[in-house]
Design an enzyme around this catalytic site. Structure first.
Site, PDB file in Angstrom:
ATOM      1  N   ARG A  62     -11.380   4.364   2.926  1.00 42.22           N
ATOM      2  CA  ARG A  62     -10.592   5.944   3.142  1.00 42.22           C
ATOM      3  C   ARG A  62     -11.677   6.927   2.081  1.00 42.22           C
ATOM      4  NH1 ARG A  62      -5.041   4.527   1.457  1.00 42.22           N
ATOM      5  NH2 ARG A  62      -5.603   2.729   0.000  1.00 42.22           N
ATOM      6  N   LYS A 118      -8.359   6.632  -4.162  1.00 42.94           N
ATOM      7  CA  LYS A 118      -7.525   5.771  -4.673  1.00 42.94           C
ATOM      8  C   LYS A 118      -7.945   6.409  -6.375  1.00 42.94           C
ATOM      9  CE  LYS A 118      -6.061   2.124  -4.895  1.00 42.94           C
ATOM     10  NZ  LYS A 118      -4.754   2.368  -4.194  1.00 42.94           N
TER      11      LYS A 118
HETATM   12  C1  LIG Z   1      -0.409   4.124  -2.016  1.00 45.83           C
HETATM   13  C2  LIG Z   1      -1.123   3.417  -2.606  1.00 45.83           C
HETATM   14  O1  LIG Z   1      -2.371   3.155  -3.290  1.00 45.83           O
HETATM   15  C3  LIG Z   1      -2.653   3.549  -1.263  1.00 45.83           C
HETATM   16  O2  LIG Z   1      -2.995   3.725  -0.378  1.00 45.83           O
HETATM   17  O3  LIG Z   1      -4.034   2.355  -2.269  1.00 45.83           O
HETATM   18 MG   LIG Z   2      -2.220   1.492  -4.755  1.00 44.54          MG
END
Ligand SMILES: CC(=O)C(=O)O
Ligand SMILES: [Mg+2]
Ligand SMILES: NC(=O)C1=CN([C@@H]2O[C@H](COP(=O)(O)OP(=O)(O)OC[C@H]3O[C@@H](n4cnc5c(N)ncnc54)[C@H](O)[C@@H]3O)[C@@H](O)[C@H]2O)C=CC1
Length: 379
Positions: free
Chosen positions: A15, A75
């Site tokens: 991401r 993150k």
């Molecule tokens: C919420 C979270 O820690 C994540 O999407 O990795």
């Molecule tokens: Mg997480």
């Protein structure tokens, strides 16, 4: 404001904090955006798209951290990233501090301001910046569970939906919030026999109104957890007490009495996990077995479907990030109590009560903390 977006560095984390479309919104509102080279490449957002959006590409994370006033990430910062933060700089990302004393110490030492997506609140008592990733993780929990029930993965060989003439698998979802409802929907869609537990009667009523008799709702007590865990083929851990470490609802002893080859997906692992036997795993090695029970405890599940997740996260985070950029951090936080609830660390102070309590730090009320730095700046 100068916004910086580094490439994520956690294991199998593809991401990125801002899509090219998101970057364009900042540029159109008069801000500057710098993005680390190839930051979004793995999910189809290449440098050319960020350049076309008006962003600048820089070669290293160090340059992003050196120059940006606000760092937008996904993150929690890894130790090397924490060490690149500086006083007065804003970090806007998931933090999950309660189970992470090292990250907390490094953020305090950095002197930076850190707003955690997962503790920003909304008028309807929701967590609007956690919700999109909880939707993803809840849905994925059933995919992961179904896969790991296969014999080759160590599971007991149950197909979630069964087939005509053969009963479906039993799925227990503990916690009926955003993760829980999304997991339950997916499990029901596949034809599983679903039971959901929650401590909130209001929430159980809502779930009952939505799903009627297609799913069982049960008030969460130690007794209910035990009875249903012993029968379950798949257990999804989806509880949350915002900011706090997750309560341990399934003990090691209970795991030892569960069905061999049953699967536990502990989505709450990012808050420390709600099963005593849980420890964080990665997409590379997502599972391990305790007493014959397969454990899946990936702390960044949405990273597995990083393209969908990045778009969903930017949709939710961008309005808040724009508010911070347009008003300035201190004014945006003073004006919006929901955003202020996201403030976890400011200039060496812990400003979230549940985090302070979990890690035994002094809690400084956010407005007090902001006032102290304003005083220092004017002195
Ligand atoms: C919420 C979270 O820690 C994540 O999407 O990795
Ligand atoms: Mg997480
Ligand atoms: N591992 C991962 O990649 C991801 C993890 N998460 C985590 O999943 C967890 C759940 O998140 P959301 O569903 O968004 O939270 P939420 O706040 O929407 O729902 C939590 C639910 O747990 C219930 N609850 C609290 N204590 C309980 C208990 N003792 N028994 C039964 N229910 C209880 C609450 O009443 C609430 O309905 C959080 O820890 C979140 O950080 C979220 C996204 C990704």
């Amino acid at each position: 404001m100068l916004i910086g977006v580094p490439k994520e560095i956690k294991n199998h984390e593809y991401r990125i904090g801002l899509t090219p479309a998101g970057a364009k919104e900042f540029v159109q509102q008069g801000h500057r955006v710098i993005v680390e080279h190839d930051g979004g490449l793995a999910i189809g957002f290449d440098d050319a798209q960020y350049l076309a959006a008006g962003a600048e590409i820089v070669n290293t994370a160090a340059e992003v951290f050196e120059r940006a006033e606000m760092i937008i990430k996904v993150k929690e910062p890894q130790p090397g990233e924490c060490r690149m933060l500086s006083p007065g700089q804003l970090l806007f990302t998931y933090l999950h501090l309660a189970p992470d004393p090292e990250q907390t110490r490094l953020l305090l030492e950095s002197g930076a301001t850190a707003i955690a997506y997962e503790t920003v609140t909304s008028d309807d008592a929701g967590l609007p910046l956690l919700a999109p990733m909880s939707e993803v993780a809840g849905r994925m929990a059933i995919q992961a569970g179904a896969h790991n029930l296969e014999k080759a993965q160590g599971g007991n060989g149950m197909l979630l939906g069964g087939v005509p003439g053969v009963e479906p698998a039993k799925v227990l979802v503990i916690g009926g919030g955003v993760v829980g409802i999304n997991a339950a929907r997916m499990a029901m869609g596949l034809g599983a026999d679903v039971t959901i537990l929650d401590k909130s009667l209001e929430r159980l009523k809502e779930l009952d109104m939505i799903f009627g008799g297609r799913m069982k709702t049960v008030y969460s007590t130690a007794d209910a957890v035990e009875r249903h865990a012993l029968e379950a083929d798949l257990v999804v851990g989806a509880v949350l007490i915002p900011g706090a470490a997750a309560p341990k609802l399934i003990s090691r002893e209970l795991v030892s009495r569960m069905k061999a080859g049953s699967v536990m997906v502990d989505v709450a692992i990012d808050q420390g996990g709600c099963f005593e036997t849980s420890r964080a795993t990665t997409h590379q090695e997502p599972t391990y077995v305790v007493d014959g029970v397969v454990h899946y405890c990936v702390a960044n599940m949405p990273g597995g479907v990083a393209r969908t997740s990045t778009m969903a996260l930017t949709n939710a985070s961008m309005p808040y990030a724009l508010k911070l950029a347009n008003k300035g951090v201190a004014d945006a936080l003073r004006d919006d109590r929901h955003l202020r609830n996201g403030l976890n660390v400011h200039a060496g102070m812990i400003t979230h009560e549940a985090v302070a309590e979990a890690l035994d730090y002094e809690f400084v009320e956010p407005l007090t903390a902001l006032g102290r730095t304003a005083l220092q700046q004017s002195a």
